[in-house]
Design a protein around this motif. Structure first.
Motif: not given
Length: 151
Positions: A43-44, A111, A26-28
Motif C-alpha cells: 500500500d502507499w 498520479t 508515494f508508491w502503491k
C-alpha cells in the motif's frame, strides 16, 4: 512648458519573502492478473527525492518517464544516482491523472500508473525508483515497504 515626471519609488522588503513549497511522492504496488483482478502488494509508502532528482526538475520536461525495480536493500540516501541492484525497468505509463486545487490550501498532484511486462519484474523486489527515460537520471528511490511499514 513643464513636464512633470513622477519618481518611481522602489519598495524593498525588510526581510526576504518566504514562499515555501514542498514536493513528495508515494508508491502503491499491485499485481494485475490477465483477467483484470488486482492484488495489493504494497500500500502507499513514501519515497526520497534524491539530489539528482531535484537538479533535473528545471532542466527536463520528462524527469519522471521510467520506473525501475531492484533487489537492493540499502536505505535511500540523497546522494544516490541509481538503484543498488536494478532488475527491470519500464516506460509503460498507462494512466495519468492530474489535478490541482485553486483555493487554500493550494496543492496539485499527478498520479501515474506504470506496467511491467508479464514476468519482467519477478522475484523478491526490495527497491523502486523513478527517473528519466532509461533511468539516466534517477529522480527518487524507496525501499518497498510491507503493510506494517517495514522493508
Amino acid at each position: 512648458m513643464n513636464i512633470w515626471v513622477p519618481r518611481a519609488k522602489i519598495i524593498e522588503p525588510k526581510r526576504a519573502l518566504a514562499m515555501p513549497s514542498r514536493m513528495g511522492g508515494f508508491w502503491k504496488l499491485e499485481a494485475v492478473k490477465r483477467d483484470g483482478r488486482r492484488r495489493l502488494l504494497a500500500d502507499w509508502f513514501p519515497n526520497l527525492i534524491v539530489d539528482a532528482g531535484l537538479n533535473v526538475i528545471g532542466t527536463s520536461a520528462s524527469w519522471i518517464a521510467a520506473v525501475a525495480v531492484g533487489t537492493g536493500n540499502t536505505a535511500p540516501a540523497a546522494g544516490q544516482t541509481t538503484l543498488v541492484a536494478q532488475v527491470a525497468t519500464t516506460t509503460g505509463s498507462t494512466v495519468d491523472v492530474n489535478s490541482a486545487q485553486g483555493s487554500a490550501p493550494y496543492f496539485g498532484f499527478s498520479t501515474r500508473t506504470y506496467r511491467f511486462g508479464e514476468g519482467a519484474a519477478a522475484g523478491n523486489l526490495a527497491e523502486i525508483g523513478i527517473g528519466t527515460n532509461g533511468m539516466v537520471v534517477m529522480f527518487s528511490r524507496a525501499l518497498i515497504l510491507d503493510g506494517g511499514g517495514s522493508p
